[in-house]
Design a protein around this motif. Structure first.
Motif, PDB file in Angstrom:
ATOM      1  N   PRO A   9       0.457  -1.315  -0.113  1.00 45.54           N
ATOM      2  CA  PRO A   9       0.136  -0.312   0.172  1.00 45.54           C
ATOM      3  C   PRO A   9       0.766   0.823   0.284  1.00 45.54           C
ATOM      4  CG  PRO A   9      -0.389  -0.655   2.701  1.00 45.54           C
ATOM      5  CD  PRO A   9       0.344  -2.182   1.426  1.00 45.54           C
ATOM      6  N   ILE A  10       0.560   2.349  -0.551  1.00 45.53           N
ATOM      7  CA  ILE A  10       0.626   3.810  -0.048  1.00 45.53           C
ATOM      8  C   ILE A  10      -0.014   4.573   0.254  1.00 45.53           C
ATOM      9  CG2 ILE A  10       1.600   5.246  -2.590  1.00 45.53           C
ATOM     10  CD1 ILE A  10       1.806   3.135  -4.291  1.00 45.53           C
ATOM     11  N   LEU A  11       0.756   5.462   0.741  1.00 47.27           N
ATOM     12  CA  LEU A  11       0.298   6.812   1.395  1.00 47.27           C
ATOM     13  C   LEU A  11       0.890   8.223   0.546  1.00 47.27           C
ATOM     14  CD1 LEU A  11      -1.647   7.456   4.006  1.00 47.27           C
ATOM     15  CD2 LEU A  11       0.229   8.380   4.796  1.00 47.27           C
ATOM     16  N   CYS A  12      -0.363   8.731   0.370  1.00 49.02           N
ATOM     17  CA  CYS A  12       0.113  10.301  -0.914  1.00 49.02           C
ATOM     18  C   CYS A  12      -0.247  11.598   0.583  1.00 49.02           C
ATOM     19  CB  CYS A  12       0.014  10.144  -2.515  1.00 49.02           C
ATOM     20  SG  CYS A  12       0.454   9.005  -3.299  1.00 49.02           S
ATOM     21  N   VAL A  13       0.679  12.177   0.156  1.00 44.22           N
ATOM     22  CA  VAL A  13       0.063  13.762   1.171  1.00 44.22           C
ATOM     23  C   VAL A  13       0.300  14.555   0.423  1.00 44.22           C
ATOM     24  CG1 VAL A  13      -0.259  14.887   3.425  1.00 44.22           C
ATOM     25  CG2 VAL A  13       0.378  12.762   3.417  1.00 44.22           C
ATOM     26  N   ALA A  14      -0.514  15.093   0.156  1.00 45.90           N
ATOM     27  CA  ALA A  14      -0.635  16.569  -1.113  1.00 45.90           C
ATOM     28  C   ALA A  14      -1.293  17.334  -0.077  1.00 45.90           C
ATOM     29  CB  ALA A  14      -1.212  16.480  -2.011  1.00 45.90           C
ATOM     30  N   GLY A  15       0.164  19.190   0.146  1.00 51.60           N
ATOM     31  CA  GLY A  15      -0.950  20.230   0.493  1.00 51.60           C
ATOM     32  C   GLY A  15      -0.766  21.096   0.068  1.00 51.60           C
ATOM     33  N   GLY A  16      -1.846  21.409  -0.290  1.00 47.14           N
ATOM     34  CA  GLY A  16      -2.068  22.628  -1.356  1.00 47.14           C
ATOM     35  C   GLY A  16      -1.263  22.383  -2.974  1.00 47.14           C
ATOM     36  N   THR A  17      -0.338  22.605  -3.351  1.00 47.00           N
ATOM     37  CA  THR A  17      -0.038  22.160  -4.228  1.00 47.00           C
ATOM     38  C   THR A  17       1.205  21.281  -4.916  1.00 47.00           C
ATOM     39  OG1 THR A  17       1.902  23.979  -4.914  1.00 47.00           O
ATOM     40  CG2 THR A  17      -0.234  25.072  -5.866  1.00 47.00           C
ATOM     41  N   GLY A  18       1.227  20.566  -3.620  1.00 45.09           N
ATOM     42  CA  GLY A  18       1.521  19.481  -3.543  1.00 45.09           C
ATOM     43  C   GLY A  18       0.960  18.635  -3.842  1.00 45.09           C
ATOM     44  N   LEU A  19       0.254  19.160  -4.808  1.00 45.07           N
ATOM     45  CA  LEU A  19      -0.944  18.321  -5.415  1.00 45.07           C
ATOM     46  C   LEU A  19      -0.092  17.774  -6.475  1.00 45.07           C
ATOM     47  CD1 LEU A  19      -3.407  16.321  -6.028  1.00 45.07           C
ATOM     48  CD2 LEU A  19      -4.790  18.363  -6.590  1.00 45.07           C
ATOM     49  N   ALA A  20       0.309  18.669  -7.708  1.00 51.55           N
ATOM     50  CA  ALA A  20       1.279  18.128  -8.325  1.00 51.55           C
ATOM     51  C   ALA A  20       1.894  17.508  -8.650  1.00 51.55           C
ATOM     52  CB  ALA A  20       2.023  19.882  -9.223  1.00 51.55           C
ATOM     53  N   PRO A  21       2.950  17.242  -8.019  1.00 57.27           N
ATOM     54  CA  PRO A  21       3.871  15.688  -8.299  1.00 57.27           C
ATOM     55  C   PRO A  21       3.251  14.547  -7.683  1.00 57.27           C
ATOM     56  CG  PRO A  21       4.549  17.391  -5.731  1.00 57.27           C
ATOM     57  CD  PRO A  21       3.381  18.072  -6.966  1.00 57.27           C
ATOM     58  N   ILE A  22       2.370  15.066  -6.776  1.00 58.72           N
ATOM     59  CA  ILE A  22       1.483  13.613  -6.380  1.00 58.72           C
ATOM     60  C   ILE A  22       0.462  13.180  -7.716  1.00 58.72           C
ATOM     61  CG2 ILE A  22      -0.753  12.753  -5.104  1.00 58.72           C
ATOM     62  CD1 ILE A  22       2.162  12.322  -3.313  1.00 58.72           C
ATOM     63  N   LEU A  23       0.178  14.133  -8.363  1.00 55.17           N
ATOM     64  CA  LEU A  23      -0.950  13.847  -9.501  1.00 55.17           C
ATOM     65  C   LEU A  23       0.145  13.338 -10.585  1.00 55.17           C
ATOM     66  CD1 LEU A  23      -2.602  17.008 -10.748  1.00 55.17           C
ATOM     67  CD2 LEU A  23      -3.679  14.827  -9.708  1.00 55.17           C
ATOM     68  N   ASN A  52      -2.012   1.371  12.431  1.00 54.88           N
ATOM     69  CA  ASN A  52      -0.093   0.665  11.709  1.00 54.88           C
ATOM     70  C   ASN A  52      -0.273   0.410  10.572  1.00 54.88           C
ATOM     71  OD1 ASN A  52       2.274  -0.716  11.482  1.00 54.88           O
ATOM     72  ND2 ASN A  52       1.440  -2.488  12.770  1.00 54.88           N
ATOM     73  N   LEU A  53       0.852   1.573  10.142  1.00 47.90           N
ATOM     74  CA  LEU A  53       0.814   1.563   8.602  1.00 47.90           C
ATOM     75  C   LEU A  53       2.620   0.772   7.991  1.00 47.90           C
ATOM     76  CD1 LEU A  53       0.032   5.459   8.090  1.00 47.90           C
ATOM     77  CD2 LEU A  53      -0.549   3.481   7.035  1.00 47.90           C
ATOM     78  N   SER A  54       2.782   0.129   8.849  1.00 44.34           N
ATOM     79  CA  SER A  54       4.205  -0.810   8.528  1.00 44.34           C
ATOM     80  C   SER A  54       3.221  -1.824   6.926  1.00 44.34           C
ATOM     81  CB  SER A  54       4.239  -1.761   9.768  1.00 44.34           C
ATOM     82  OG  SER A  54       3.097  -3.196   9.910  1.00 44.34           O
ATOM     83  N   GLY A  55       5.088  -1.721   6.660  1.00 43.37           N
ATOM     84  CA  GLY A  55       5.192  -2.105   4.676  1.00 43.37           C
ATOM     85  C   GLY A  55       4.155  -0.737   3.939  1.00 43.37           C
ATOM     86  N   TRP A  56       3.987   0.312   4.055  1.00 45.20           N
ATOM     87  CA  TRP A  56       3.519   1.392   3.503  1.00 45.20           C
ATOM     88  C   TRP A  56       5.309   1.858   3.309  1.00 45.20           C
ATOM     89  CZ3 TRP A  56      -1.656   3.636   3.131  1.00 45.20           C
ATOM     90  CH2 TRP A  56      -2.986   2.863   3.151  1.00 45.20           C
ATOM     91  N   ARG A  57       4.383   2.813   1.630  1.00 44.83           N
ATOM     92  CA  ARG A  57       5.229   3.695   1.416  1.00 44.83           C
ATOM     93  C   ARG A  57       4.686   4.613   1.190  1.00 44.83           C
ATOM     94  NH1 ARG A  57      10.019   1.405  -1.493  1.00 44.83           N
ATOM     95  NH2 ARG A  57      10.380  -0.877  -0.844  1.00 44.83           N
ATOM     96  N   ALA A  58       5.309   6.295   1.371  1.00 44.48           N
ATOM     97  CA  ALA A  58       4.450   7.146   2.540  1.00 44.48           C
ATOM     98  C   ALA A  58       5.252   8.300   1.137  1.00 44.48           C
ATOM     99  CB  ALA A  58       3.982   7.801   3.521  1.00 44.48           C
ATOM    100  N   TYR A  59       4.709   9.024   0.514  1.00 45.78           N
ATOM    101  CA  TYR A  59       5.468  10.619  -0.890  1.00 45.78           C
ATOM    102  C   TYR A  59       4.664  11.578   0.368  1.00 45.78           C
ATOM    103  CZ  TYR A  59       6.123   6.940  -3.791  1.00 45.78           C
ATOM    104  OH  TYR A  59       6.670   5.813  -4.550  1.00 45.78           O
ATOM    105  N   LEU A  60       5.576  12.885   0.592  1.00 45.11           N
ATOM    106  CA  LEU A  60       4.913  13.821   1.434  1.00 45.11           C
ATOM    107  C   LEU A  60       5.197  15.094   0.800  1.00 45.11           C
ATOM    108  CD1 LEU A  60       6.170  12.606   4.840  1.00 45.11           C
ATOM    109  CD2 LEU A  60       4.161  12.102   3.596  1.00 45.11           C
TER     110      LEU A  60
END
Ligand code: FES
Length: 328
Positions: free
Chosen positions: A199-213, A286-294
């Motif tokens: 599983p993947i967690l993406c967190v975008a704040g404001g225009t941080g949405l651009a790289p998440i897109l 619990n998010l063990s096993g996840w990768r996160a993009y912030l």
């Protein structure tokens, strides 16, 4: 003198004083790099044991991750040591370059966010989630993340116009379709890890949405089917944007769940209100096993890093390129 490279468990023999990235390349150790100048963070690795000498790159980026992390291109080997390289099967090499690009679109996405599209004179390869430095004039330079994919032939950026901002004010007032912009890059280590199947967690704040897109579009293009939770944090309801793109991504990637979180002025009956970090804590024990993009402002990225580390994601699986020059 011998250097032990982990997790490959390989010994390489080097001369004292040699540059770490050069030593790894000479020994054919797979290693990501881009700028070779301490700016992009792509060559980040960790010294597990022993001492190294760090050079003072002119534009050294702030190095996150904790003690022991170094930039291989800025590090010199002085004694036997053990180096941990990141995910040797996820190597990304796009030598940074400078190209001219032409402005083809400037349009409003919200009351203060603009969509800027450039057509580069020559193709520039990059990985989803990376960014470039845009030079509008010698005095107007800023990093922006691409929202699209490498094969698009265009660069798309989302620019929040800051009141009294020198560079964003220039973009809003003076930049016109047809103008030339110097693009240098790609830069950044928060690129999509295509081999991860969990599983993947993406967190975008404001225009941080651009790289998440870009990361979400990259995942779809790669045929990845990982469960993905996107938390998109905005200040107020009028700052929400990009919903048609996110709806399309949900159709293309049925395992994508989008949570829009409005910090203030939201309507609790129809919107999730509060901070993205609180929302993540409420939803995931619990998010063990996840990768996160912030992706977003440094305070948001720092707060989200604390939360996801507490929920079990180790530093090496948290990918973030906070822009320390935001607000100009
Ligand atoms: Fe080392 Fe860019 S290649 S920081």
């Amino acid at each position: 003198m011998d250097i032990l490279v982990q997790p490959l468990n390989r010994l390489i023999r080097v001369q004292p004083g040699v540059n770490l990235l050069t030593a790894l390349q000479d020994a054919h150790v797979p290693m990501s790099y881009s700028c070779m100048a301490g700016r992009c963070g792509t060559c980040r690795c960790k010294v597990l044991d022993g001492e190294v000498m760090e050079g003072a790159g002119e534009q050294r980026r702030p190095l996150d991750g904790g003690p022991g992390f170094v930039l291989a291109c800025q590090t010199y080997l002085t004694e036997p040591c053990t180096i941990e390289i990141p995910e040797p099967d996820e190597v990304v090499v796009h030598p940074a370059r400078i190209v001219k690009a032409t402005v083809v679109t400037i349009e409003d996405l919200t009351h203060d966010i603009k969509r800027l599209v450039l057509r580069p004179a020559k193709p520039v390869e990059f990985s989803s989630g990376q960014y470039v430095q845009l030079q509008f004039t010698p005095d107007h330079v800023r990093p922006y993340s691409m929202a699209g994919l490498c094969g698009d032939g265009l660069f798309e950026f989302h620019v929040r116009v800051v009141p009294d901002g020198r560079v964003t004010g220039y973009i809003a007032r003076d930049l016109k379709v047809g103008d030339t912009v110097k693009v240098s890059g790609p830069l950044g280590s928060a690129y999509l890890r295509r081999k991860h199947e969990g599983p993947i967690l993406c967190v975008a704040g404001g225009t941080g949405l651009a790289p998440i897109l870009s990361i979400l579009r990259g995942a779809v293009a790669q045929g990845m089917t990982n469960p993905i939770h996107l938390y998109f944090g905005v200040r107020s309801p009028r700052d929400v944007y990009g919903m048609p793109w996110l709806d399309q991504l949900k159709r293309d990637h049925p395992n994508l769940i989008v949570h829009v979180v409005v910090a203030s002025g939201g309507h609790p009956a129809t919107q999730r209100c509060g901070l993205v970090t609180d929302a993540i804590e409420q939803d995931h024990g619990n998010l063990s096993g996840w990768r996160a993009y912030l992706c977003g402002s440094p305070p948001m990225v720092e707060a989200a890093t604390v939360v996801v580390r507490r929920q079990g994601i180790p530093a090496e699986h948290i990918y973030a390129d906070a822009f320390y020059t935001q607000g100009t």
